[in-house]
Design a protein around this motif. Sequence first.
Motif, PDB file in Angstrom:
ATOM      1  N   THR A  38       0.833  -1.205   0.000  1.00  0.00           N
ATOM      2  CA  THR A  38       0.000   0.000   0.000  1.00  0.00           C
ATOM      3  C   THR A  38       0.865   1.252   0.000  1.00  0.00           C
ATOM      4  OG1 THR A  38      -1.733  -1.197   1.214  1.00  0.00           O
ATOM      5  CG2 THR A  38      -1.819   1.209   1.249  1.00  0.00           C
ATOM      6  N   SER A  42       1.230   4.069  -2.899  1.00  0.00           N
ATOM      7  CA  SER A  42       0.892   5.453  -2.547  1.00  0.00           C
ATOM      8  C   SER A  42       2.002   6.418  -2.929  1.00  0.00           C
ATOM      9  CB  SER A  42       0.614   5.546  -1.043  1.00  0.00           C
ATOM     10  OG  SER A  42      -0.480   4.713  -0.681  1.00  0.00           O
ATOM     11  N   THR A  43       3.246   5.949  -2.872  1.00  0.00           N
ATOM     12  CA  THR A  43       4.372   6.829  -3.216  1.00  0.00           C
ATOM     13  C   THR A  43       4.738   6.739  -4.684  1.00  0.00           C
ATOM     14  OG1 THR A  43       5.941   5.074  -2.617  1.00  0.00           O
ATOM     15  CG2 THR A  43       5.347   6.651  -0.893  1.00  0.00           C
TER      16      THR A  43
END
Length: 445
Positions: A38, A42-43
Amino acid sequence: MTTSSREDWRRPGPTAEQRRVDLWLGLGVTALALVSLTLARSTGAFLLGPPPSGQEQLFWTVAVTLPLIWRRRWPAATLLIISVAFIAAQARSAPETQFSSWALFCALYTVGAWGQDRQRSRRLRIGVIATMFAWLGIYYAVSIDHIPPGAFADAVGPVPPVLAAMVTGVLVNVLVFGFAYFFGETAWVAARREHELRTQAEDLRRSQAEARERAVLGERVRIARELHDVVAHHVSVMGVQASACRRVFDRDQGLARTALTAIEQSARTAVDELRRMLGVLRAPASADAEPPATGGVERIGELVERARTAGLTATLGVYGDAVALPESVSQAAYRVTQEAVTNTLKHAGANVLDVRVRYLAREVEVDVTDDGRAGRQVNALGLGLIGMHERVSAHDGDLEAGPRAGGGWRVRARFPLPAPADPPVSAQRAPSDEQQPVVDTARSA
């Protein structure tokens, strides 16, 4: 354990508790890997290239980490599944690499630590490591043409940047796989040594038990021999008194009655000693058995004198009115005192020795104390203590051996005595036809 037997040794499978730990470990690593996935999404840190769909990313993350729940039950299968899933996940550019690499390390270590077949475990680990390096080479060969032109714009070292990146990757993998192999092998050797120590400890306990059993049997044989001599003595007395009774029966019925009374008393004593002998006799006498003891309580003074000669301040006290003791009781009391004095001379480091003989109402007590090392622990397995215990138990007595509250060591033994109305009777020799019967010549203490 020889080298061949060490190689043939198989580590026992995991316990139920260890399998439960593996279950929670696998689930925990899988959960952390999903968290790492996750964060990576997300990055946008997709180091391996454009990632596949979200569902496929979840699949590869779980496929690499979840098999750890079976790592100790089926270590080889777990390593194969994780290795295949790891390579496939990287080939598909799955972004989660942190916990996937850790899962591969753990699986490789587990095969080394828990693999049942050592040869197969070694071949499997070497094969997986070789495959991983081959995959690393393929990855470098495929991706080298896709490196952006400005990827190493800030490089200033003497080594070409692409070569430096490749060498760095190889070194990191050498360390990771090397440590996984080394620690797995070390864990298996530690488990094998623990097994060897347990086996040796069990063998030692078994040999100690056999030594104690032999000591008990030997001591019982010696006690039985001593009691045999006592019984033989009383039977001889009965023969002497019977012969005397026969010779004077018609001339002096008073002497005949006295002789018959002595026969009765000797018979009772002989039966009692025979019961003790049969109670302690458990094995045939060995060729190296010690000769029967000839000492009684009257020779305890010699033991005290020997202690004085050895440099101890030794005293002997006799309390109460001395009474005639059964010969077996007298011998047992002497042997217990002898063992206690010997232990003081050999092991106690004492300066003072006190030996006391107490004649009580219905028992006789020998008490040996010293001022030696009170910190010694009672060794219930010691052969000397076994011998004392067997002798005291043969006469239904009580034995106390251990450190004193005020310092030093104490050995105290109590032997019950027959009722005063039934004193033991002994005789020295058979009378001739002209001699009077010899009755009630019991030995006093």
